[in-house]
Design a protein around this motif. Structure first.
Motif, mmCIF file in Angstrom:
data_model
loop_
_atom_site.group_PDB
_atom_site.id
_atom_site.type_symbol
_atom_site.label_atom_id
_atom_site.label_comp_id
_atom_site.label_asym_id
_atom_site.label_seq_id
_atom_site.Cartn_x
_atom_site.Cartn_y
_atom_site.Cartn_z
ATOM 1 N N TYR A 103 0.711 -1.136 0.050
ATOM 2 C CA TYR A 103 0.097 -0.157 -0.031
ATOM 3 C C TYR A 103 0.922 1.246 0.122
ATOM 4 C CZ TYR A 103 -3.749 -3.089 1.212
ATOM 5 O OH TYR A 103 -4.853 -3.978 0.839
ATOM 6 N N PHE A 104 0.400 2.130 -0.954
ATOM 7 C CA PHE A 104 1.398 3.511 -0.952
ATOM 8 C C PHE A 104 0.435 4.591 -0.745
ATOM 9 C CE2 PHE A 104 5.325 1.790 -2.673
ATOM 10 C CZ PHE A 104 4.923 0.502 -3.321
ATOM 11 N N CYS A 105 0.870 5.393 0.068
ATOM 12 C CA CYS A 105 0.203 6.834 0.325
ATOM 13 C C CYS A 105 0.978 7.847 -0.770
ATOM 14 C CB CYS A 105 0.375 7.116 1.738
ATOM 15 S SG CYS A 105 -0.322 8.847 2.080
ATOM 16 N N ALA A 106 0.213 8.991 -1.182
ATOM 17 C CA ALA A 106 0.739 9.801 -1.988
ATOM 18 C C ALA A 106 0.109 10.955 -1.737
ATOM 19 C CB ALA A 106 0.635 9.292 -3.443
ATOM 20 N N VAL A 107 0.929 12.034 -2.031
ATOM 21 C CA VAL A 107 0.414 13.689 -2.264
ATOM 22 C C VAL A 107 0.744 14.294 -3.202
ATOM 23 C CG1 VAL A 107 2.348 14.224 -0.957
ATOM 24 C CG2 VAL A 107 0.421 15.565 -0.552
ATOM 25 N N SER A 108 -0.127 15.120 -3.823
ATOM 26 C CA SER A 108 0.026 16.061 -4.814
ATOM 27 C C SER A 108 -0.431 17.211 -4.563
ATOM 28 C CB SER A 108 -0.579 15.535 -5.992
ATOM 29 O OG SER A 108 -1.740 15.808 -6.053
ATOM 30 N N ASP A 109 0.298 18.413 -5.267
ATOM 31 C CA ASP A 109 -0.128 19.782 -5.210
ATOM 32 C C ASP A 109 -0.919 20.367 -6.234
ATOM 33 O OD1 ASP A 109 2.072 22.845 -5.279
ATOM 34 O OD2 ASP A 109 0.010 22.550 -5.069
ATOM 35 N N PRO A 110 -2.341 20.303 -5.638
ATOM 36 C CA PRO A 110 -3.521 20.632 -6.761
ATOM 37 C C PRO A 110 -3.295 22.020 -7.463
ATOM 38 C CG PRO A 110 -4.065 21.140 -4.597
ATOM 39 C CD PRO A 110 -2.870 20.382 -4.445
ATOM 40 N N GLY A 111 -2.083 23.017 -7.073
ATOM 41 C CA GLY A 111 -1.814 24.028 -7.790
ATOM 42 C C GLY A 111 -0.523 23.876 -8.470
ATOM 43 N N GLY A 112 -0.033 22.926 -8.588
ATOM 44 C CA GLY A 112 1.255 22.702 -9.226
ATOM 45 C C GLY A 112 1.153 21.884 -10.269
ATOM 46 N N SER A 113 2.124 20.635 -10.348
ATOM 47 C CA SER A 113 2.072 19.933 -11.571
ATOM 48 C C SER A 113 1.196 18.638 -11.475
ATOM 49 C CB SER A 113 3.475 19.419 -11.762
ATOM 50 O OG SER A 113 3.851 18.681 -10.355
ATOM 51 N N TYR A 114 0.761 18.315 -10.289
ATOM 52 C CA TYR A 114 -0.299 17.372 -10.159
ATOM 53 C C TYR A 114 0.667 15.952 -10.028
ATOM 54 C CZ TYR A 114 -4.427 20.163 -11.188
ATOM 55 O OH TYR A 114 -5.574 20.966 -10.934
ATOM 56 N N ILE A 115 1.836 16.180 -10.165
ATOM 57 C CA ILE A 115 2.677 14.881 -10.295
ATOM 58 C C ILE A 115 2.695 14.302 -8.775
ATOM 59 C CG2 ILE A 115 4.904 13.555 -10.530
ATOM 60 C CD1 ILE A 115 5.520 15.786 -12.820
ATOM 61 N N PRO A 116 2.273 13.070 -8.428
ATOM 62 C CA PRO A 116 2.173 12.721 -6.998
ATOM 63 C C PRO A 116 3.452 12.292 -6.400
ATOM 64 C CG PRO A 116 1.283 10.803 -8.497
ATOM 65 C CD PRO A 116 1.471 12.058 -9.274
ATOM 66 N N THR A 117 3.756 12.629 -5.110
ATOM 67 C CA THR A 117 4.867 12.226 -4.405
ATOM 68 C C THR A 117 4.432 11.108 -3.638
ATOM 69 O OG1 THR A 117 5.948 14.296 -4.286
ATOM 70 C CG2 THR A 117 6.776 12.410 -2.774
ATOM 71 N N PHE A 118 5.243 9.822 -3.950
ATOM 72 C CA PHE A 118 4.953 8.490 -2.996
ATOM 73 C C PHE A 118 5.600 8.367 -1.848
ATOM 74 C CE2 PHE A 118 1.945 6.571 -6.122
ATOM 75 C CZ PHE A 118 2.185 7.278 -7.186
ATOM 76 N N GLY A 119 4.949 7.687 -0.757
ATOM 77 C CA GLY A 119 5.669 7.088 0.498
ATOM 78 C C GLY A 119 6.406 5.862 0.006
ATOM 79 N N ARG A 120 7.168 5.370 1.039
ATOM 80 C CA ARG A 120 7.963 4.409 0.720
ATOM 81 C C ARG A 120 7.135 2.777 0.533
ATOM 82 N NH1 ARG A 120 13.242 4.547 1.145
ATOM 83 N NH2 ARG A 120 13.488 2.468 1.687
ATOM 84 N N GLY A 121 5.774 3.022 0.943
ATOM 85 C CA GLY A 121 5.181 1.739 0.795
ATOM 86 C C GLY A 121 5.092 0.889 2.107
ATOM 87 N N THR A 122 3.910 0.257 2.572
ATOM 88 C CA THR A 122 3.666 -0.446 3.495
ATOM 89 C C THR A 122 3.150 -1.876 3.071
ATOM 90 O OG1 THR A 122 3.073 1.254 5.095
ATOM 91 C CG2 THR A 122 2.569 -0.912 5.918
ATOM 92 N N SER A 123 3.691 -2.969 3.522
ATOM 93 C CA SER A 123 3.463 -4.254 3.086
ATOM 94 C C SER A 123 2.435 -5.075 4.146
ATOM 95 C CB SER A 123 4.406 -5.284 3.073
ATOM 96 O OG SER A 123 4.165 -6.538 2.531
ATOM 97 N N LEU A 124 1.138 -5.111 3.661
ATOM 98 C CA LEU A 124 0.339 -5.674 4.423
ATOM 99 C C LEU A 124 0.273 -7.155 4.630
ATOM 100 C CD1 LEU A 124 -2.098 -5.324 6.718
ATOM 101 C CD2 LEU A 124 -3.681 -5.213 4.570
ATOM 102 N N ILE A 125 0.505 -7.597 5.579
ATOM 103 C CA ILE A 125 0.299 -9.272 5.894
ATOM 104 C C ILE A 125 -0.816 -9.632 6.386
ATOM 105 C CG2 ILE A 125 1.844 -11.250 6.618
ATOM 106 C CD1 ILE A 125 4.141 -9.233 6.354
#
Lengths: 114, 113
Positions: A89-111
Motif C-alpha cells: 500500500y502506497f500513500c501519495a500526495v500531490s499539489d493541486p496548484g502545481g504539477s499534479y505529479i504525486p509524491t509517493f511514500g515508501r510503501g507498507t506491506s500488509l500481511i
C-alpha cells in the motif's frame, strides 16, 4: 516541496482484525491525498482519494481514510481484514496548484494471517 | 479512468543491451509519466513524457540512458539503454488526471543478467 512518511514498512494482522496503515505528509499547500494498492505482479490501483470536502473518504474494498489537517495525517483503515487484502500500500500526495505529479511514500506491506 | 496497456510485461535481458517499453492509453492524455520501482522500494519518477517535445527528466536520470518518445497523446515509449544489473526494476507507465490522481499500467518487470 512535498513528502510522505509511511510508518512501518510491514504491518501484520490476523484475518478479521482491524487494518490501520499510517501516512503523514508534508505540504506547503492544502494537498490532494491518495492511497494506492499494488498486488503481487501488478501495477498500482487507486484505492481512494481526498481532494476537497468531506474529510472521511471511502474507497474500494471496504477501505477508508480520514484527512486530519491538524495532524497532517491520512491514515488508511479497514474494519476487518481479508486474506485478499495482502498487498503493498502506497500513500501519495500531490499539489493541486502545481504539477499534479504525486509524491509517493515508501510503501507498507500488509500481511494477513489466517 | 484511463486504461493503460504496457508491454512487455516482463523481460530478461543481457547486460549491455537495450529494451524499449511501450505504453498505450485508450484515450488522449496530456500528462504521461515513467516511473521506476526498484525491488522493495517505492516509485521514483524518471521523467515526464511531453508530446511533441523532449521529455523532462528528474534529477539522476538522463536522456542517453532513458530515451523517451511521445509521438502522440495516446502512446509513449521508454528505452533502457546499455543495461546493467542495477537496472533490474519494475518500470511503470502512468497518466495523470486533472484531479491529481495517477493511473498506472501493469508494469514491466525487467531483469538484467
Amino acid at each position: 516541496a512535498q513528502s510522505v512518511t509511511q510508518l512501518g514498512s510491514h504491518v501484520s494482522v490476523s484475518e478479521g482484525a482491524l487494518v490501520l496503515l499510517r501516512c503523514n505528509y508534508s505540504s506547503s499547500v492544502p494537498p490532494y491525498l491518495f492511497w494506492y494498492v499494488q498486488y503481487p505482479n501488478q501495477g498500482l490501483q487507486l484505492l481512494l482519494k481526498y481532494t476537497t470536502g468531506a474529510t472521511l473518504v471511502k474507497g474500494i474494498n471496504g477501505f477508508e481514510a480520514e484527512f486530519k489537517k491538524s495532524e497532517t495525517s491520512f491514515h488508511l483503515t479497514k474494519p476487518s481484514a481479508h486474506m485478499s487484502d495482502a498487498a503493498e500500500y502506497f500513500c501519495a500526495v500531490s499539489d493541486p496548484g502545481g504539477s499534479y505529479i504525486p509524491t509517493f511514500g515508501r510503501g507498507t506491506s500488509l500481511i494477513v494471517h489466517p | 479512468s484511463a486504461v493503460i496497456s504496457q508491454k512487455p510485461s516482463r523481460d530478461i535481458c543481457q547486460r549491455g543491451t537495450s529494451l524499449t517499453i511501450q505504453c498505450q492509453v485508450d484515450s488522449q492524455v496530456t500528462m504521461m509519466f515513467w516511473y521506476r520501482q526498484q525491488p522493495g522500494q517505492s516509485l521514483t519518477l524518471i521523467a515526464t513524457a511531453n508530446q511533441g517535445s523532449e521529455a523532462t527528466y528528474e534529477s539522476g536520470f538522463v536522456i542517453d540512458k532513458f530515451p523517451i518518445s511521445r509521438p502522440n497523446l495516446t502512446f509513449s515509449t521508454l528505452t533502457v539503454s546499455n543495461m546493467s544489473p542495477e537496472d533490474s526494476s519494475i518500470y511503470l507507465c502512468s497518466v495523470g488526471a486533472a484531479t491529481g490522481e495517477a493511473f498506472f499500467g501493469q508494469g514491466t518487470r525487467l531483469t538484467v543478467v
